[in-house]
Design an enzyme around this catalytic site. Structure first.
Site, PDB file in Angstrom:
ATOM      1  CE  LYS A 217      38.599  44.807  39.215  1.00  0.00           C
ATOM      2  NZ  LYS A 217      38.763  44.410  40.627  1.00  0.00           N
TER       3      LYS A 217
ATOM      4  CE1 TYR B 133      13.973  32.321  19.255  1.00  0.00           C
ATOM      5  CE2 TYR B 133      15.138  34.203  20.182  1.00  0.00           C
ATOM      6  CZ  TYR B 133      15.009  33.227  19.203  1.00  0.00           C
ATOM      7  OH  TYR B 133      15.915  33.171  18.184  1.00  0.00           O
TER       8      TYR B 133
HETATM    9  C1  LIG Z   1      38.360  45.517  41.452  1.00  0.00           C
HETATM   10  C2  LIG Z   1      39.214  45.933  42.588  1.00  0.00           C
HETATM   11  C3  LIG Z   1      39.241  47.271  43.023  1.00  0.00           C
HETATM   12  C4  LIG Z   1      38.299  48.320  42.476  1.00  0.00           C
HETATM   13  O1  LIG Z   1      37.042  48.150  43.074  1.00  0.00           O
HETATM   14  P1  LIG Z   1      35.836  49.161  42.791  1.00  0.00           P
HETATM   15  O2  LIG Z   1      34.764  48.691  43.696  1.00  0.00           O
HETATM   16  O3  LIG Z   1      35.486  49.009  41.365  1.00  0.00           O
HETATM   17  O4  LIG Z   1      36.325  50.520  43.111  1.00  0.00           O
HETATM   18  C5  LIG Z   1      40.153  47.628  43.993  1.00  0.00           C
HETATM   19  N1  LIG Z   1      40.973  46.705  44.555  1.00  0.00           N
HETATM   20  C6  LIG Z   1      40.942  45.404  44.205  1.00  0.00           C
HETATM   21  C7  LIG Z   1      41.839  44.450  44.865  1.00  0.00           C
HETATM   22  C8  LIG Z   1      40.050  44.974  43.223  1.00  0.00           C
HETATM   23  O5  LIG Z   1      40.012  43.683  42.875  1.00  0.00           O
END
Ligand SMILES: *Cc1c(COP(=O)(O)O)cnc(C)c1O
Length: 377
Positions: free
Chosen positions: A51, A272
């Protein structure tokens, strides 16, 4: 002394291309991480969570490298991400949409050959109607909430869903899944609580396969693996477990160019708001990345970059496009216009930067900007 992985020749080529930050993504290390996670969950298999453009590292390149290593199950959050990836991946792969479907997106999803993770009775019923309308059996994954209260069929909908499923000829459930809220903390009791709840769910859906573990879950033991693990951060070199040595290989390196150097006397304000004032003569270097490039403003006066193993503290506020660092610790003249300093690499891990910024590795990775020259090795 070799200060960075990039060859001088490469650097000159890239400088001509107009970039002043170089993000190097090691696909061979990514594949080794996948192999390691696969071995850790065997005889279960490991999918990959890709993702957010594979946690910011490039969905297409990451998926292709993982496919070459035998990965066939890819998870994204949104349908739009899946639609983008689908034509890029071979037909022997499955792409799952973790966030479920918006009403009305069912036919688009089905026609694209993408598998939704259904998170409620309502989503299940819509998917089942779409199957009836299309005259097809549509594949799906059912996610259950086992204690995170984020996504998934809530406990009170379980029995209705089980009953619906019995009489349903238009949906094929490939597996059921749930997500762990505290898998990175091995001693957190929430893990065992969620496992217990998942076993109750499994009893209501007998004979259906289970997917449970994220990266942290992989290292909680066999009970948490099911048949298909869903690691994300560990693939990309992030630490799956807090407070333990990280078993994964880093796959990201970030080098940023110096765009100006100067020496200032004591009592000089930097950046800044004039928020930082030198207490002695100081040599400064300004580098070409800032919060628009994913280096959070919370690193102001806290974080550091490295050169030749020497820590160069950030002084003053992080700007949108640049950061000023104290280079007094290096022999005079070491850095000049075009020198590359290490932001992520052997001297500074993702976790180091995240900690200095008051966040987690996930946020640093997914925030790495789009202005770097990206190189895949
Ligand atoms: C993002 C996600 C993962 C992966 O999690 P990590 O901690 O990055 O391994 C797995 N399952 C679901 C449902 C997620 O949303």
């Amino acid at each position: 002394m070799v200060h960075h992985a990039l060859q001088v020749q490469d650097r000159q080529t890239e400088a001509r291309a107009g970039a002043s930050g170089y993000l190097t993504i090691d696909l061979a290390a990514l594949r080794r991480n996948y192999r390691k996670l696969s071995a850790a969950v065997a005889p279960a298999t490991a999918g990959a969570v890709v993702k957010a453009n594979a946690y910011g590292l490039g969905g297409e390149q990451v998926c292709k490298a993982l496919h070459a290593q035998g990965c066939r199950d890819f998870f994204v959050a949104h349908l739009a991400e899946a639609i983008k990836l689908r034509p890029l991946l071979p037909n022997d792969t499955q792409i799952f949409v973790l966030n479920g479907l918006q009403p009305g997106a069912e036919v688009t999803c089905a026609d694209a050959g993408i598998i939704p993770v259904l998170n409620s009775l309502e989503q299940f019923r819509r998917w089942s109607s779409a199957g009836q309308k299309l005259g097809r059996v549509l594949p799906a994954v059912l996610q259950f909430d086992t204690g995170m209260s984020r996504l998934g069929v809530p406990p009170e909908e379980r029995s209705a869903l089980a009953a619906d499923l019995k009489g349903c000829a238009s949906v094929e459930v490939l597996f059921i899944m749930s997500h762990l809220a505290s898998a990175d903390e091995v001693d957190n009791r929430q893990n065992a609580g969620q496992l217990l709840e998942m076993r109750k769910v499994a009893a209501e859906f007998p004979g259906v396969k289970i997917s449970f573990a994220n990266s942290g879950g992989v290292f909680l033991g066999d009970d948490y693996h099911g048949v298909l693990a869903r690691p994300g951060i560990a693939l990309y070199g992030g630490a799956p477990t807090a407070g333990r040595a990280n078993p994964m290989e880093p796959i990201v390196r970030l080098d940023v160019a110096v765009i100006q150097t100067r020496t200032v006397p004591a009592g000089t304000r930097v950046g800044y708001g004039g928020a930082y004032m030198t207490s002695a003569e100081m040599r400064l270097a300004t580098i070409a990345a800032g919060y628009a490039d994913g280096l959070p403003r919370s690193l102001s006066d806290r974080g550091a970059v490295f050169y030749g193993g020497v820590r160069l503290p950030i002084v003053g506020r992080v700007s949108m496009d640049s950061i000023t660092v104290d280079v007094t610790g290096l022999p005079e003249g070491t850095l000049s216009l075009g020198s590359l300093v290490e932001v992520l690499g052997p001297n500074q891990t993702l976790e180091d930067v995240a900690e200095a910024a008051g966040t987690i590795s996930y946020e640093i990775l997914t925030g790495l900007g789009h202005r770097y020259e990206r190189q895949y090795r």
